[in-house]
Design a protein around this motif. Sequence first.
Motif, PDB file in Angstrom:
ATOM      1  N   ASN A 136       0.912  -1.291  -0.168  1.00  0.00           N
ATOM      2  CA  ASN A 136      -0.080   0.072   0.005  1.00  0.00           C
ATOM      3  C   ASN A 136       0.758   1.289  -0.068  1.00  0.00           C
ATOM      4  O   ASN A 136       1.335   1.477   1.123  1.00  0.00           O
ATOM      5  CB  ASN A 136      -0.917  -0.062   1.281  1.00  0.00           C
ATOM      6  CG  ASN A 136      -2.057   0.828   1.255  1.00  0.00           C
ATOM      7  OD1 ASN A 136      -1.699   2.285   0.646  1.00  0.00           O
ATOM      8  ND2 ASN A 136      -3.182   0.645   1.572  1.00  0.00           N
ATOM      9  N   VAL A 137       1.284   1.927  -1.165  1.00  0.00           N
ATOM     10  CA  VAL A 137       2.115   2.878  -1.369  1.00  0.00           C
ATOM     11  C   VAL A 137       1.729   4.015  -0.612  1.00  0.00           C
ATOM     12  O   VAL A 137       2.558   4.678   0.092  1.00  0.00           O
ATOM     13  CB  VAL A 137       2.157   3.176  -2.960  1.00  0.00           C
ATOM     14  CG1 VAL A 137       3.071   4.713  -3.121  1.00  0.00           C
ATOM     15  CG2 VAL A 137       2.708   2.202  -3.723  1.00  0.00           C
ATOM     16  N   SER A 138       0.470   4.343  -0.315  1.00  0.00           N
ATOM     17  CA  SER A 138      -0.067   5.678   0.432  1.00  0.00           C
ATOM     18  C   SER A 138       0.073   5.490   2.061  1.00  0.00           C
ATOM     19  O   SER A 138       0.494   6.374   2.545  1.00  0.00           O
ATOM     20  CB  SER A 138      -1.384   5.830   0.105  1.00  0.00           C
ATOM     21  OG  SER A 138      -2.256   4.887   0.624  1.00  0.00           O
ATOM     22  N   GLN A 139       0.046   4.199   2.450  1.00  0.00           N
ATOM     23  CA  GLN A 139       0.276   3.850   3.764  1.00  0.00           C
ATOM     24  C   GLN A 139       1.545   3.562   4.206  1.00  0.00           C
ATOM     25  O   GLN A 139       1.838   3.608   5.249  1.00  0.00           O
ATOM     26  CB  GLN A 139      -0.696   2.700   4.236  1.00  0.00           C
ATOM     27  CG  GLN A 139      -2.282   3.294   4.359  1.00  0.00           C
ATOM     28  CD  GLN A 139      -3.135   2.397   5.025  1.00  0.00           C
ATOM     29  OE1 GLN A 139      -2.746   1.247   5.503  1.00  0.00           O
ATOM     30  NE2 GLN A 139      -4.526   2.624   5.046  1.00  0.00           N
ATOM     31  N   GLY A 140       2.263   3.139   3.244  1.00  0.00           N
ATOM     32  CA  GLY A 140       3.781   2.717   3.661  1.00  0.00           C
ATOM     33  C   GLY A 140       3.913   1.235   4.147  1.00  0.00           C
ATOM     34  O   GLY A 140       4.773   0.966   4.999  1.00  0.00           O
ATOM     35  N   THR A 141       3.005   0.432   3.754  1.00  0.00           N
ATOM     36  CA  THR A 141       3.065  -0.956   4.364  1.00  0.00           C
ATOM     37  C   THR A 141       3.260  -1.804   3.259  1.00  0.00           C
ATOM     38  O   THR A 141       3.050  -1.789   1.858  1.00  0.00           O
ATOM     39  CB  THR A 141       1.742  -1.357   4.813  1.00  0.00           C
ATOM     40  OG1 THR A 141       0.488  -1.203   3.805  1.00  0.00           O
ATOM     41  CG2 THR A 141       1.336  -0.752   6.008  1.00  0.00           C
ATOM     42  N   PHE A 142       3.918  -2.975   3.377  1.00  0.00           N
ATOM     43  CA  PHE A 142       4.614  -3.889   2.566  1.00  0.00           C
ATOM     44  C   PHE A 142       4.718  -5.506   3.144  1.00  0.00           C
ATOM     45  O   PHE A 142       5.608  -5.432   3.933  1.00  0.00           O
ATOM     46  CB  PHE A 142       5.736  -3.690   2.103  1.00  0.00           C
ATOM     47  CG  PHE A 142       6.385  -4.259   0.706  1.00  0.00           C
ATOM     48  CD1 PHE A 142       5.326  -4.739  -0.086  1.00  0.00           C
ATOM     49  CD2 PHE A 142       7.680  -4.476   0.319  1.00  0.00           C
ATOM     50  CE1 PHE A 142       5.751  -5.479  -1.311  1.00  0.00           C
ATOM     51  CE2 PHE A 142       7.875  -5.009  -0.730  1.00  0.00           C
ATOM     52  CZ  PHE A 142       7.082  -5.850  -1.526  1.00  0.00           C
ATOM     53  N   PHE A 143       3.691  -6.168   3.044  1.00  0.00           N
ATOM     54  CA  PHE A 143       3.907  -7.672   3.398  1.00  0.00           C
ATOM     55  C   PHE A 143       4.358  -8.614   2.465  1.00  0.00           C
ATOM     56  O   PHE A 143       3.719  -8.785   1.274  1.00  0.00           O
ATOM     57  CB  PHE A 143       2.274  -7.911   3.923  1.00  0.00           C
ATOM     58  CG  PHE A 143       1.757  -7.059   4.928  1.00  0.00           C
ATOM     59  CD1 PHE A 143       1.921  -7.255   6.356  1.00  0.00           C
ATOM     60  CD2 PHE A 143       0.971  -6.016   4.408  1.00  0.00           C
ATOM     61  CE1 PHE A 143       1.618  -6.273   7.281  1.00  0.00           C
ATOM     62  CE2 PHE A 143       0.410  -4.986   5.534  1.00  0.00           C
ATOM     63  CZ  PHE A 143       0.661  -5.244   6.904  1.00  0.00           C
ATOM     64  N   THR A 144       5.313  -9.012   2.655  1.00  0.00           N
ATOM     65  CA  THR A 144       5.955 -10.112   1.861  1.00  0.00           C
ATOM     66  C   THR A 144       5.992 -11.532   2.014  1.00  0.00           C
ATOM     67  O   THR A 144       6.089 -11.801   3.407  1.00  0.00           O
ATOM     68  CB  THR A 144       7.421  -9.652   1.249  1.00  0.00           C
ATOM     69  OG1 THR A 144       8.292  -9.711   2.492  1.00  0.00           O
ATOM     70  CG2 THR A 144       7.378  -7.996   0.679  1.00  0.00           C
ATOM     71  N   TYR A 145       5.794 -12.495   1.157  1.00  0.00           N
ATOM     72  CA  TYR A 145       5.850 -13.699   1.385  1.00  0.00           C
ATOM     73  C   TYR A 145       6.439 -14.674   0.224  1.00  0.00           C
ATOM     74  O   TYR A 145       6.457 -14.252  -0.770  1.00  0.00           O
ATOM     75  CB  TYR A 145       4.369 -14.226   1.822  1.00  0.00           C
ATOM     76  CG  TYR A 145       3.387 -14.269   0.670  1.00  0.00           C
ATOM     77  CD1 TYR A 145       3.575 -15.237  -0.397  1.00  0.00           C
ATOM     78  CD2 TYR A 145       2.498 -13.256   0.591  1.00  0.00           C
ATOM     79  CE1 TYR A 145       2.495 -15.103  -1.289  1.00  0.00           C
ATOM     80  CE2 TYR A 145       1.637 -13.198  -0.497  1.00  0.00           C
ATOM     81  CZ  TYR A 145       1.718 -14.038  -1.294  1.00  0.00           C
ATOM     82  OH  TYR A 145       0.810 -13.941  -2.411  1.00  0.00           O
TER      83      TYR A 145
END
Length: 509
Positions: A218-227
């Motif tokens: 989520n670019v606007s929130q600055g979250t990045f969940f990777t797997y």
Amino acid sequence: MKRNNLTTSVVAGLAAIAGIASTANAVELNPDGLGQVLLYPYYTVNEGQQTLISVVNTAEVAKAVKVRFLEGYNSREVLDFNLFLSPFDVWTGNIFALSDATLSGDGAAIGTADKSCTAPDKNRWTGTIPGSTVPYNTFRNYAYTGRNVDTGPTGFERTREGHIELISMADLAGSLASAVTHRGGVPNNCSVVQSISPQNSLLVAPTSGLFGAGGIVNVSQGTFFTYNAEAIDGFTNTVLFSDQSSLTPSLAQAITGQDGTGQDIATAYVFGTGGQLIRSDYLAGGTPNNAIDAVSAVFMSSNLYNEYNVDSSVGSNTDWVVTFPTKRFYVDNQYLQVPLRGPGAVEPFVFTFGEDADGNGDGLSCSEVGILQYDREEGAPTEDSDGFSPPPPDQPPSALCREVNVISFLNIPQGSPAPTESGVLYSKLVANIDPYASTGWLNLDLAADSAHVSRASIDGDVYSGLPATGFQAVNYVNENVTEGVLSNYSGLFRHRASRSCANGSAVCS
């Protein structure tokens, strides 16, 4: 006849002496992440999120791979295409909401700037993303509308979250391999592989060597969940190439060898909770065809374990993704060839999707589970305060009812309605657990319903629980970095699992 119970170290030693690989001809969940089949347990485009996916071919051979996107209610297909990977190639794609790209529609799409060959060719995809030259293809609702209606939602919103599978169909030889091999970053001639006959002699049985990854950003929130994608190795020893049907190849086409009578079988190798290596054989390709049970066996879990954190002092929140990657083969009326809303589910599941029965209903295929919460100091709630909160109407108090389930940990005031979306991933496929503590862990008991047992293997192995995978996604919000600046810190942790397998009165071996 059952094999002797061998520990992993003994099996490895014997294999080394004999000069063979111990699991060369068996379906296995490869702990090293390489395989013939890759499963991505979750994608979403909700609330401004995008899902990035990649697949890497580590082998010195070209490969033909089926790429399939499945919605989260009943795993009806929303898009598929064939992908042709050059030796040592990487393919990447981006799943996004049409509305986020200023395109009309309520659904999702896949875009890619990658040059690897696809069939259909990318010039036949829906179009290009506005403001770029990147091709995109919209997700479709054909598989769950009209004559394919399955009692679930029929709108394009249903395509916005689900899961993904990539299946190796064949390795490519000769002119087929040359056509997809890159020269200066571009394949030689994609048109050569876009109308291959499945009988082409240059299609050979697929080998291993794929790995993949997903990332929810989520670019606007600055979250990045990777797997990392789950990698199934040893899936097939035969060519599975198809460009005629979106339903093939499928996870139900595992084949690893033949028995003494010449009957095709699918063998699964599973590590038991005690460390033993379990071999389970299933009939494949004939009647009955239980090949899907070999794939389910490597995902069968009696319990899933993970942590949660909903501490308001650090702005944390947690979602659990629990995906049943093979469930559709046991509950979908089209696969089972039973009437819509009628019974006929195959164990370890109880209800067909949309079955008209107590504890189920339209758009559901419910499986009762047990919920055991603990805080970090061994504390646990009383029995009557456990379960999903608020309890879902006309369902068991703790039930997971879709192929992809997102469990949130939100404190819902008594008497308030259940949440319509989860707290971290904004999933609409949500079931909520009222957290016992601000930090703790959860034991999700998938064998709580005694009906959750697999069909027996040829040798009589029976697994308890459900075939599941997934992860915990946790986010921390810091509103006080500096004045006017907010920061998010996100993390993702794969579920841990235990397994239970019995063969009569004995432990599986």
